[in-house]
Design a protein around this motif. Sequence first.
Motif, mmCIF file in Angstrom:
data_model
loop_
_atom_site.group_PDB
_atom_site.id
_atom_site.type_symbol
_atom_site.label_atom_id
_atom_site.label_comp_id
_atom_site.label_asym_id
_atom_site.label_seq_id
_atom_site.Cartn_x
_atom_site.Cartn_y
_atom_site.Cartn_z
ATOM 1 N N LEU A 114 -7.763 4.260 5.954
ATOM 2 C CA LEU A 114 -7.748 3.477 7.186
ATOM 3 C C LEU A 114 -8.973 3.791 8.040
ATOM 4 C CD1 LEU A 114 -3.975 3.954 8.066
ATOM 5 C CD2 LEU A 114 -5.052 1.869 7.213
ATOM 6 N N PRO A 115 -9.313 2.913 8.990
ATOM 7 C CA PRO A 115 -10.468 3.180 9.861
ATOM 8 C C PRO A 115 -10.314 4.447 10.685
ATOM 9 C CG PRO A 115 -9.812 0.870 9.985
ATOM 10 C CD PRO A 115 -8.762 1.564 9.204
ATOM 11 N N GLU A 116 -9.069 4.854 10.938
ATOM 12 C CA GLU A 116 -8.791 6.061 11.711
ATOM 13 C C GLU A 116 -7.771 6.889 10.935
ATOM 14 O OE1 GLU A 116 -9.230 8.690 14.708
ATOM 15 O OE2 GLU A 116 -9.947 6.661 15.165
ATOM 16 N N ALA A 117 -8.082 8.147 10.680
ATOM 17 C CA ALA A 117 -7.138 9.006 9.966
ATOM 18 C C ALA A 117 -5.933 9.285 10.851
ATOM 19 C CB ALA A 117 -7.808 10.312 9.564
ATOM 20 N N GLY A 118 -4.763 9.315 10.249
ATOM 21 C CA GLY A 118 -3.544 9.541 11.004
ATOM 22 C C GLY A 118 -2.830 10.807 10.575
ATOM 23 N N GLU A 119 -1.975 11.300 11.471
ATOM 24 C CA GLU A 119 -1.141 12.471 11.184
ATOM 25 C C GLU A 119 0.119 12.008 10.453
ATOM 26 O OE1 GLU A 119 1.984 15.263 13.694
ATOM 27 O OE2 GLU A 119 0.439 14.128 14.754
ATOM 28 N N PRO A 120 0.411 12.542 9.260
ATOM 29 C CA PRO A 120 1.630 12.148 8.555
ATOM 30 C C PRO A 120 2.873 12.475 9.371
ATOM 31 C CG PRO A 120 0.131 13.313 7.095
ATOM 32 C CD PRO A 120 -0.412 13.478 8.473
ATOM 33 N N LEU A 121 3.837 11.565 9.343
ATOM 34 C CA LEU A 121 5.083 11.707 10.080
ATOM 35 C C LEU A 121 6.225 12.040 9.128
ATOM 36 C CD1 LEU A 121 4.592 8.643 12.442
ATOM 37 C CD2 LEU A 121 4.550 11.049 13.112
ATOM 38 N N ALA B 207 0.849 -1.193 0.000
ATOM 39 C CA ALA B 207 0.000 0.000 0.000
ATOM 40 C C ALA B 207 0.883 1.239 0.000
ATOM 41 C CB ALA B 207 -0.924 -0.008 1.224
ATOM 42 N N ASP B 208 0.228 2.399 -0.024
ATOM 43 C CA ASP B 208 0.939 3.667 0.005
ATOM 44 C C ASP B 208 0.194 4.621 0.929
ATOM 45 O OD1 ASP B 208 1.280 6.645 -1.349
ATOM 46 O OD2 ASP B 208 3.116 5.439 -1.407
ATOM 47 N N ARG B 209 0.953 5.378 1.716
ATOM 48 C CA ARG B 209 0.330 6.286 2.673
ATOM 49 C C ARG B 209 -0.608 7.284 1.995
ATOM 50 N NH1 ARG B 209 4.220 10.090 6.281
ATOM 51 N NH2 ARG B 209 4.515 11.131 4.263
ATOM 52 N N ALA B 210 -0.241 7.727 0.812
ATOM 53 C CA ALA B 210 -1.014 8.774 0.135
ATOM 54 C C ALA B 210 -2.404 8.315 -0.283
ATOM 55 C CB ALA B 210 -0.246 9.278 -1.089
ATOM 56 N N LEU C 180 -0.977 -4.572 5.668
ATOM 57 C CA LEU C 180 -0.848 -3.269 5.012
ATOM 58 C C LEU C 180 -0.167 -2.240 5.914
ATOM 59 C CD1 LEU C 180 -3.071 -4.731 3.294
ATOM 60 C CD2 LEU C 180 -4.031 -2.459 2.860
ATOM 61 N N VAL C 181 -0.244 -2.461 7.225
ATOM 62 C CA VAL C 181 0.397 -1.542 8.165
ATOM 63 C C VAL C 181 1.129 -2.338 9.238
ATOM 64 C CG1 VAL C 181 -1.314 0.291 7.801
ATOM 65 C CG2 VAL C 181 -1.638 -1.352 9.672
ATOM 66 N N SER D 133 8.763 10.352 8.462
ATOM 67 C CA SER D 133 9.164 9.162 7.717
ATOM 68 C C SER D 133 8.296 9.007 6.476
ATOM 69 C CB SER D 133 9.046 7.919 8.603
ATOM 70 O OG SER D 133 7.751 7.821 9.160
ATOM 71 N N ALA D 134 8.798 8.285 5.498
ATOM 72 C CA ALA D 134 8.145 8.224 4.183
ATOM 73 C C ALA D 134 6.743 7.642 4.229
ATOM 74 C CB ALA D 134 9.016 7.412 3.223
ATOM 75 N N GLN D 135 6.518 6.657 5.101
ATOM 76 C CA GLN D 135 5.220 5.973 5.125
ATOM 77 C C GLN D 135 4.594 5.980 6.522
ATOM 78 O OE1 GLN D 135 3.564 4.772 2.560
ATOM 79 N NE2 GLN D 135 5.129 5.051 0.985
ATOM 80 N N GLY D 136 5.023 6.896 7.380
ATOM 81 C CA GLY D 136 4.563 6.886 8.762
ATOM 82 C C GLY D 136 3.308 7.694 9.012
#
Length: 394
Positions: free
Chosen positions: A153-160, A146-149, A184-185, A162-165
């Motif tokens: 996901l069931p819960e939205a996350g804050e981008p970190l 998968a790709d972060r972009a 996938l995670v 790191s490339a995929q964090g």
Amino acid sequence: MTPAARVQTAIELLDGIIRSAEGLGAPADRIVADWFKANRFAGSKDRRAIRELVFGAIRACGPVPASGRAAMLRLAEAEPALALAPLFDGSIYGPAPIAEGERPAAGGVAPGWLEERLAASDMAEAEAEALLGRAPLDIRVNALKADRATLILPEAGEPLPSAQGLRLPTGTAVEQWAEYRDGLVEIQDAGSQLVCEALAARAGEVVVDLCAGAGGKTLALAAAMGNRGTLIAADTDRGRLSRLAPRADRAGALVSDVVLLDPGKEEAALAQLAGKADAVLIDAPCSGTGTWRRNPEARWRLRDAELARLVALQARLLRIGAALVRPGGRLAYVTCSLLDEEGAGQFDAFLAEHADWAALPVDIAAGRPRGAGRRLTPLHDRMDGFFVALARKA
């Protein structure tokens, strides 16, 4: 359970944790879990409250307290909003009233000798205090699947950085997600993700994860390589290393070989790789000062002699890892410690003793320079503490 009974239970658990820390017995997590297993009458709210009290008290005490009661009194003093003092009321199953002149345990960040070592490494005041905060919940999107972009996901996350964090709200039940079960995670602190990125493992390379443990960084390396190349995971801990295979299967990560090392005989087990690796990651065993937010009791279990043993082991692992690298290849040295003797000082000594190695810039989106590498801290970078350095062999 009444609130007072929860406090008394936490005090008794702390007594056991203190004895265990002094005798280096079972860790706090296991002691608490064993109590919950043996006392089923405690409901989920009771268990949550007791656990919060136990680990809150551990965080509130610097040196090892004399007793669980002294530790709880320290928490009552440090966190008045919890209103714990009135619960020392002598009620049935509750703690005895606070006696006149009874004193709480000492506060601080760590036992005195360890605070001095931290201060000598520029980890004092706010930087040191941040080591005892609450750790966040970070995940790494598995680039093999998968790709972060684009991943929803069931819960939205804050981008970190790191490339995929992604950072999620604390307590998010990631392990119950279908995305987690399907690989996938992965749950992985942002700092851990970034130090893997420092090695810049590429497709087609021969890469060795020398201290792979349960394989969290191995999986990140596999994703960076796109499952193209030769990836070898090695460690001396059979139990931890055995957890890599099922994790790799879930992640769809290809690990070419898993090598169980015999302590003291690592060179023999790795002889066929000597001078052949394009890149070696050494995530060396260390004091873990950068992970105290997750394991605050570790401050009480560390001894000066154990720190000296770890420093000697780190130097040896650097020599072993360096021998695996081909000319022009690179080596990343990582510790989750914020003590210079395990980080910048250790790597500077390696470079001074190995004229055929030269430091490289550490290209990660966080941290500050420290010696030949970079240091991540909970206060400055909002992630676990790490030291990471990179060098190339002539």
